[in-house]
Motif scaffolding. Structure first.
Motif, PDB file in Angstrom:
ATOM      1  N   LYS A 180       0.832  -1.201   0.000  1.00  0.00           N
ATOM      2  CA  LYS A 180       0.000   0.000   0.000  1.00  0.00           C
ATOM      3  C   LYS A 180       0.868   1.254   0.000  1.00  0.00           C
ATOM      4  N   GLN A 181       1.934   1.224   0.799  1.00  0.00           N
ATOM      5  CA  GLN A 181       2.848   2.363   0.832  1.00  0.00           C
ATOM      6  C   GLN A 181       3.471   2.606  -0.542  1.00  0.00           C
ATOM      7  N   ALA A 182       3.939   1.521  -1.190  1.00  0.00           N
ATOM      8  CA  ALA A 182       4.575   1.653  -2.497  1.00  0.00           C
ATOM      9  C   ALA A 182       3.585   2.162  -3.538  1.00  0.00           C
ATOM     10  N   GLU A 183       2.357   1.677  -3.506  1.00  0.00           N
ATOM     11  CA  GLU A 183       1.346   2.120  -4.473  1.00  0.00           C
ATOM     12  C   GLU A 183       1.000   3.592  -4.277  1.00  0.00           C
ATOM     13  N   ASN A 184       0.918   4.022  -3.027  1.00  0.00           N
ATOM     14  CA  ASN A 184       0.642   5.430  -2.759  1.00  0.00           C
ATOM     15  C   ASN A 184       1.750   6.334  -3.299  1.00  0.00           C
ATOM     16  N   ILE A 185       2.973   5.890  -3.146  1.00  0.00           N
ATOM     17  CA  ILE A 185       4.096   6.702  -3.616  1.00  0.00           C
ATOM     18  C   ILE A 185       4.149   6.709  -5.139  1.00  0.00           C
ATOM     19  N   LEU A 186       3.848   5.572  -5.768  1.00  0.00           N
ATOM     20  CA  LEU A 186       3.772   5.550  -7.229  1.00  0.00           C
ATOM     21  C   LEU A 186       2.706   6.526  -7.726  1.00  0.00           C
ATOM     22  N   TRP A 187       1.572   6.555  -7.048  1.00  0.00           N
ATOM     23  CA  TRP A 187       0.514   7.491  -7.420  1.00  0.00           C
ATOM     24  C   TRP A 187       0.997   8.935  -7.256  1.00  0.00           C
ATOM     25  N   ALA A 188       1.694   9.221  -6.140  1.00  0.00           N
ATOM     26  CA  ALA A 188       2.168  10.577  -5.876  1.00  0.00           C
ATOM     27  C   ALA A 188       3.195  11.018  -6.916  1.00  0.00           C
ATOM     28  N   ILE A 189       4.090  10.104  -7.317  1.00  0.00           N
ATOM     29  CA  ILE A 189       5.080  10.437  -8.339  1.00  0.00           C
ATOM     30  C   ILE A 189       4.376  10.715  -9.669  1.00  0.00           C
ATOM     31  N   GLY A 190       3.363   9.915  -9.985  1.00  0.00           N
ATOM     32  CA  GLY A 190       2.606  10.152 -11.212  1.00  0.00           C
ATOM     33  C   GLY A 190       1.923  11.514 -11.197  1.00  0.00           C
ATOM     34  N   GLN A 191       1.331  11.888 -10.054  1.00  0.00           N
ATOM     35  CA  GLN A 191       0.706  13.198  -9.930  1.00  0.00           C
ATOM     36  C   GLN A 191       1.737  14.315 -10.060  1.00  0.00           C
ATOM     37  N   ARG A 192       2.904  14.083  -9.490  1.00  0.00           N
ATOM     38  CA  ARG A 192       3.986  15.065  -9.587  1.00  0.00           C
ATOM     39  C   ARG A 192       4.357  15.308 -11.041  1.00  0.00           C
ATOM     40  N   GLU A 193       4.499  14.224 -11.814  1.00  0.00           N
ATOM     41  CA  GLU A 193       4.874  14.358 -13.224  1.00  0.00           C
ATOM     42  C   GLU A 193       3.795  15.100 -14.005  1.00  0.00           C
ATOM     43  N   THR A 194       2.545  14.768 -13.752  1.00  0.00           N
ATOM     44  CA  THR A 194       1.445  15.404 -14.476  1.00  0.00           C
ATOM     45  C   THR A 194       1.380  16.897 -14.173  1.00  0.00           C
ATOM     46  N   THR A 195       1.464  17.251 -12.895  1.00  0.00           N
ATOM     47  CA  THR A 195       1.402  18.655 -12.505  1.00  0.00           C
ATOM     48  C   THR A 195       2.584  19.433 -13.071  1.00  0.00           C
ATOM     49  N   LEU A 196       3.775  18.836 -13.008  1.00  0.00           N
ATOM     50  CA  LEU A 196       4.978  19.504 -13.526  1.00  0.00           C
ATOM     51  C   LEU A 196       4.846  19.755 -15.027  1.00  0.00           C
TER      52      LEU A 196
END
Length: 459
Positions: free
Chosen positions: A299-315
């Motif tokens: 769950k921790q790893a999936e949350n971080i993958l989601w956060a990195i994806g959001q970071r890329e999209t926003t950037l």
């Protein structure tokens, strides 16, 4: 007592994770993922084999150098021979101990014919020098702490100031320069100036200094040339050079089919994948503790993958908006940078201004003009005397610098004249704004630039 029901918006753990990763630079995110992999077996950083081997080889080389260095240090302390006591023996040599100001002075002290207690005093004073070679600690304070008389410390300081590099042990810039002048036998106007008129010399008040010392202005300028050859920081030679930070661009602006496009650094992003081994173990294990542990890590790893994806999209969305609003910059250069607020980009993207602030933090964009931090493109606007927005503040500063560089150095332009010339170039800013921008760029006023011009001619 009353029971009141209200709605309060709170960030979930996943959202907090996204905010944290959003403001990380590329290098910080890479370090975060590497550390995460050490604590979460589900995380496998996506690194190619060749880069892993390179890192592993570099680590081994560093360890070998460290071991070799320690061997040399042991040999040094075991064999304090004549070569080690030579003040110049090890300067600039490869390998061996890294030279320091204290070691350099200690070897000189060892060669002096001093009683051991006096030598210890001088060595202690040498250890109290700052990185520039100055002695800033009051002797009375040292006397109380060490139980040594002030007179003995003063004698030790006198000895210290006779050592190389010249000027070491001084308590002020004036004394440091005076020690260097005395070392080369210069007791003329230059010594008088550094002892009593340094501030006036810095302002190029040659005539005022000449009148006070009974000299001609030309003699003061000749003394200035001697003073400029001195070293105001004699200990800086032994300082470690600052490590230049390594910049990794996050965004690339490239031209394709005549149009500018945004590209991200996806191929080198610190993405990671979920470990197949531990995913299979989670699915097939019958041990309840193992399944609970791996479920939490997944769950921790999936949350971080989601956060990195959001970071890329926003950037990427933020970079595209910057490209659209600053298209003239990418086609012409910094002089065409337009006024832009983070609030404007936030409104266009439908996010809060703080999100844009976190997005551009420590992020870099590479284009044909060079590499720029993303926050560079948020330029304050220059305003006219009537409060009207004219051009970007960065463009106005570049225009102002260009006018000053092209002016007659012996007849520099006043701030009012600069304001009028900028108005003729469609940048009508006030005299006060001109002065503000000039000071921000560390450019002196008209009188200061005139003095610099005459000083340069004399040289």
């Amino acid at each position: 007592m009353k029971l009141i029901q209200s709605q309060v918006q709170q960030l979930s753990q996943q959202q907090l994770q996204g905010v944290e990763l959003l403001q990380m630079s590329t290098l910080e995110l890479e370090a975060y993922v590497r550390e995460l992999a050490l604590n979460n077996p589900m995380v496998e950083p996506e690194e190619d084999f060749s880069s892993q081997e390179t890192v592993r080889d570099d680590d081994l080389l560093d360890k070998l150098r460290w071991l070799n260095e320690n061997d040399r240090q042991n040999r040094f302390y075991q064999n304090f021979d004549a070569d080690e006591l030579d003040p110049l023996a090890r300067i600039g040599t490869e390998g061996g101990l890294e030279e320091s100001l204290f070691r350099f002075l200690s070897r000189q002290i060892h060669q002096l014919e001093l009683r051991e207690e006096d030598a210890q005093t001088v060595r202690y004073l040498a250890a109290c020098l700052d990185d520039n070679g100055y002695f800033r600690i009051p002797l009375e304070e040292l006397s109380q702490n060490l139980g040594i008389s002030v007179r003995r410390l003063e004698k030790g300081l006198e000895v210290l100031r006779t050592l190389e590099p010249a000027g070491v042990g001084a308590s002020s810039l004036s004394q440091c320069l005076a020690l260097q002048l005395e070392r080369i036998g210069e007791y003329g106007p230059a010594l008088q100036i550094v002892q009593n008129h340094l501030e006036e010399l810095a302002k190029h008040h040659y005539r005022a200094i000449a009148n006070k010392l009974g000299l001609q202005p030309e003699q003061v300028q000749a003394a200035e040339r001697i003073i400029r050859e001195l070293d105001p920081r004699p200990g800086s030679l032994f300082q470690k050079p600052e490590q230049v930070p390594y910049i990794v661009p996050d965004i690339f602006v490239v031209e394709e089919d005549g149009a500018l496009e945004i590209r991200t650094r996806k191929g080198e992003r610190p993405f990671f994948q979920l470990s197949r081994y531990y995913c299979d173990l989670l699915a097939n294990s019958e041990d309840r503790e193992v399944k609970e542990y791996l479920s939490a890590k997944l769950k921790q790893a999936e949350n971080i993958l989601w956060a990195i994806g959001q970071r890329e999209t926003t950037l990427q969305r933020c970079a595209k908006e910057i490209l659209q609003r600053q298209i003239d910059f990418f086609q012409v250069g910094p002089s065409a940078l337009q006024p832009l607020r983070m609030a404007d980009v936030a409104e266009a993207l439908g996010v809060h201004e703080s999100t844009i602030s976190r997005t551009v933090r420590e992020k870099y964009l590479q284009c044909s003009q060079g590499v720029y931090p993303l926050n560079y493109f948020f330029s304050r606007s220059a305003t006219s005397e009537h409060g009207e927005t004219v051009v970007g503040g960065t463009a106005a500063r570049m225009m102002l610098r260009s006018l000053i560089e092209k002016e007659d150095k012996r007849h520099p332009l006043s701030d009012q004249k600069l304001s009028e010339l900028m108005a003729q170039q469609n940048c009508p800013i006030s005299r006060r704004t001109v002065a503000k921008y000039r000071e921000e760029m560390n450019l002196p006023g008209a009188s200061g630039r005139r003095a610099q011009a005459y000083a340069g001619e004399e040289k």
